[in-house]
Scaffold this motif. Structure first.
Motif, short mmCIF file in Angstrom:
data_model
loop_
_atom_site.label_atom_id
_atom_site.label_comp_id
_atom_site.label_asym_id
_atom_site.label_seq_id
_atom_site.Cartn_x
_atom_site.Cartn_y
_atom_site.Cartn_z
N ALA A 1 -4.36 -26.05 6.28
CA ALA A 1 -2.92 -26.00 5.99
C ALA A 1 -2.09 -26.07 7.26
O ALA A 1 -0.98 -26.59 7.27
N SER A 2 -2.65 -25.54 8.35
CA SER A 2 -1.92 -25.55 9.62
C SER A 2 -2.43 -26.64 10.56
O SER A 2 -2.08 -26.68 11.73
N ASN A 3 -3.27 -27.55 10.01
CA ASN A 3 -3.80 -28.68 10.77
C ASN A 3 -4.54 -28.23 12.03
O ASN A 3 -4.41 -28.81 13.10
N GLU A 4 -5.34 -27.17 11.87
CA GLU A 4 -6.09 -26.63 13.00
C GLU A 4 -7.58 -26.49 12.69
O GLU A 4 -8.22 -25.50 13.03
N LEU A 5 -8.13 -27.48 12.02
CA LEU A 5 -9.56 -27.45 11.73
C LEU A 5 -10.37 -27.43 13.01
O LEU A 5 -9.94 -27.96 14.05
N PRO A 6 -11.57 -26.82 12.97
CA PRO A 6 -12.43 -26.88 14.16
C PRO A 6 -12.86 -28.31 14.42
O PRO A 6 -12.78 -29.18 13.54
N ASP A 7 -13.34 -28.57 15.61
CA ASP A 7 -13.81 -29.92 15.94
C ASP A 7 -14.96 -30.33 15.01
O ASP A 7 -15.04 -31.47 14.56
N VAL A 8 -15.85 -29.37 14.75
CA VAL A 8 -17.00 -29.58 13.87
C VAL A 8 -17.05 -28.44 12.87
O VAL A 8 -16.88 -27.27 13.23
N GLY A 9 -17.25 -28.77 11.60
CA GLY A 9 -17.32 -27.72 10.59
C GLY A 9 -18.21 -28.11 9.43
O GLY A 9 -18.78 -29.20 9.39
N ILE A 10 -18.31 -27.20 8.49
CA ILE A 10 -19.14 -27.38 7.31
C ILE A 10 -18.26 -27.77 6.12
O ILE A 10 -17.17 -27.25 5.94
N THR A 11 -18.77 -28.68 5.29
CA THR A 11 -18.07 -29.05 4.06
C THR A 11 -19.08 -29.22 2.94
O THR A 11 -20.28 -29.41 3.19
N TRP A 12 -18.58 -29.14 1.71
CA TRP A 12 -19.37 -29.50 0.55
C TRP A 12 -18.99 -30.91 0.15
O TRP A 12 -18.03 -31.47 0.68
N ALA A 13 -19.71 -31.48 -0.78
CA ALA A 13 -19.56 -32.90 -1.09
C ALA A 13 -18.50 -33.16 -2.17
O ALA A 13 -17.82 -32.26 -2.63
N ALA A 14 -18.39 -34.43 -2.54
CA ALA A 14 -17.67 -34.91 -3.72
C ALA A 14 -16.26 -34.35 -3.84
O ALA A 14 -15.42 -34.51 -2.94
N GLY A 15 -15.97 -33.69 -4.97
CA GLY A 15 -14.61 -33.22 -5.26
C GLY A 15 -14.08 -32.24 -4.25
O GLY A 15 -12.88 -32.21 -3.97
N TYR A 16 -14.97 -31.39 -3.68
CA TYR A 16 -14.51 -30.43 -2.68
C TYR A 16 -13.98 -31.16 -1.44
O TYR A 16 -12.95 -30.79 -0.88
N MET A 17 -14.68 -32.17 -1.02
CA MET A 17 -14.37 -32.85 0.23
C MET A 17 -13.19 -33.81 0.12
O MET A 17 -12.45 -34.03 1.10
N LYS A 18 -12.99 -34.40 -1.05
CA LYS A 18 -12.04 -35.51 -1.19
C LYS A 18 -10.61 -35.18 -0.74
O LYS A 18 -9.98 -36.02 -0.07
N PRO A 19 -10.05 -34.00 -1.06
CA PRO A 19 -8.69 -33.71 -0.59
C PRO A 19 -8.57 -33.73 0.93
O PRO A 19 -7.53 -34.13 1.47
N PHE A 20 -9.62 -33.32 1.62
CA PHE A 20 -9.60 -33.35 3.09
C PHE A 20 -9.58 -34.80 3.58
O PHE A 20 -8.90 -35.12 4.56
N VAL A 21 -10.35 -35.64 2.89
CA VAL A 21 -10.38 -37.06 3.27
C VAL A 21 -9.04 -37.71 2.95
O VAL A 21 -8.47 -38.44 3.78
N ASP A 22 -8.52 -37.43 1.75
CA ASP A 22 -7.23 -38.00 1.36
C ASP A 22 -6.11 -37.55 2.30
O ASP A 22 -5.16 -38.29 2.55
N GLY A 23 -6.24 -36.32 2.83
CA GLY A 23 -5.25 -35.80 3.76
C GLY A 23 -5.49 -36.22 5.20
O GLY A 23 -4.81 -35.74 6.11
#
Length: 435
Positions: free
Chosen positions: A96-118
């Motif tokens: 939300a504050s555009n401060e993601l770590p350089d490297v992080g963990i994600t789950w696949a499919a629907g969980y990940m898509k909003p991050f990609v779209d954003g």
């Protein structure tokens, strides 16, 4: 090998043969990643394997980081480590504050898509090509055929059980659901907790529901409801909810399960206070390789496939599972090249080490011919090789909003706060609203 028919939401064409393959905190904001630690480039990483609850995975990642820093003396990998649920909450805040770590963990499919779209995750097609992933696993982390994360794990979800408790009450691992109900009743009648469940986290209860939906209606029932070619009010899905209701009334689950986290619930199984525990194969280290767990306890643990349902369409070799977590690189990272290089290294080394060192199934194909594997691990690999279906976790398939409805309804169902019919209708309405 059997022909495999995989979820339409996540096609996973498994390769032939065996598929092998507390927290520290970082300082400063992610936006300052280009800042150096002395003369070193800082790459900030967040992961979800605390030393206390996920020792095997923690140790592997820590060893890989140390090895990488030794080979790259100009790079400093700084880690922040949180438990599963705390990690999910912090990632929301950071995104939300555009401060993601350089490297992080994600789950696949629907969980990940909003991050990609954003546009928060960087495309990783440049490094994904270099890694030898099990066929199809990368698809779950791809959008428009481009990977935005690289998978680390591949999981199926068996039911672990305490063989000594079963033996005491003359029980055998059930193959049919009727046999399973008899096991539950025998244990409950003898005041032994049949199943431990940490449903405060909600996705844990979802796996029980998913299996019943699969065994009653076949994998297509739930998948079609989610992809909108079917309905959540499918009679098979309602019937699955009724079976959950029945288990609750039988006293199948540990007392207070809706208020227990998964880690808390797992303690009942590890302390031999519950006979069964349904969880994905990321738990294998506790029963195979983790040095902190006694051999005496490990020898007591077996597993069985979720039983078949009489008259149901599901197959005993159909599993809830799929790729576990993956690694992303932040699109906004000021050290994107260095972060990608580290991710590529970590994935390759994880594949080499996770098999023998932790008993974790990697998403990369790894030659383990020279390693000695625990028999349970070999059995799981054989089961995975013979899988007829692998359905990705329901909440991961869904968008964040619908997933939240699903998980809340799961908790309400287990808590007796909704009926099976209303459970199905509420989710159908949430899915239909997104059309």
């Amino acid at each position: 090998m059997k022909k495999k028919a995989f979820s339409s939401v996540m096609t996973l064409a498994l390769a032939g043969g065996l598929i092998l393959g507390g927290c520290s905190s970082s300082t400063g904001s992610t936006g300052d990643s280009k800042a150096s630690s002395g003369d070193k480039t800082v790459v900030k990483m967040m992961h979800l394997w605390p030393e206390g609850s996920s020792n095997a995975q923690y140790t592997i990642v820590d060893d890989i980081i140390n090895a990488y820093e030794k080979e790259h003396p100009d790079v400093d990998i700084q880690t922040e480590i949180l438990g599963n649920e705390q990690y999910k909450e912090k990632i929301k805040v950071l995104s939300a504050s555009n401060e993601l770590p350089d490297v992080g963990i994600t789950w696949a499919a629907g969980y990940m898509k909003p991050f990609v779209d954003g546009k928060m995750f960087a495309p990783l097609d440049d490094i994904a090509k270099e890694d030898n992933f099990v066929a199809g696993t990368l698809d779950a982390f791809s959008v428009d055929e481009k990977p935005y994360a690289v998978p680390l794990e591949l999981n199926i979800t068996p039911v672990y059980y305490n063989k000594e408790i079963f033996k005491k009450y003359n029980l055998e691992a059930p193959k049919t659901y009727d046999e399973f109900l008899k096991v539950v009743k025998t244990l409950a009648d003898n005041k032994v907790t049949p199943i431990t469940l940490g449903n405060k986290d909600r996705w844990t209860g979802s796996m029980w529901y998913m299996y019943l939906a699969d065994r009653i209606g076949g994998p297509e029932a739930l998948n079609n409801a989610i992809n909108r070619s079917g309905s959540f009010e499918d009679p098979a899905l309602v019937k699955a909810a009724k079976e959950i209701e029945k288990l609750v009334k039988m006293g199948a689950f540990v007392k207070g399960y809706n208020g227990l986290s998964n880690d808390e619930a797992k303690g009942y199984f590890m302390n031999e206070q519950a006979a069964m525990y349904l969880m994905a194969t990321w738990e294998l280290p506790n029963y195979t390789t983790t040095p902190d767990v006694s051999k005496e306890f490990k020898d007591k643990i077996g597993y069985f496939k979720f039983p078949t349902y009489e008259g149901g369409k599901g197959d005993i070799d159909s599993y809830v599972g799929g790729p576990g977590v993956g690694l992303f690189v932040s699109e906004q990272s000021k050290v994107k090249d260095e972060a990608k290089e580290f991710v590529s290294y970590l994935v390759e080394e994880w594949g080499k080490r996770s098999v023998v060192d932790a008993g974790v199934i990697p998403a990369t194909v790894v030659d383990t011919s020279n390693g000695e594997l625990h028999p349970m691990y070999i059995d799981i690999l054989n089961d995975l090789g013979n899988a007829t279906n692998l359905t990705l976790y329901a909440d991961v398939q869904m968008s964040a909003g619908v997933a939240d409805v699903h998980l809340n309804q799961i908790q309400a169902l287990f808590g007796g706060q909704t009926t099976p019919e209303k459970f199905a209708k509420t989710q159908e309405e949430a899915l239909a609203a997104e059309k």
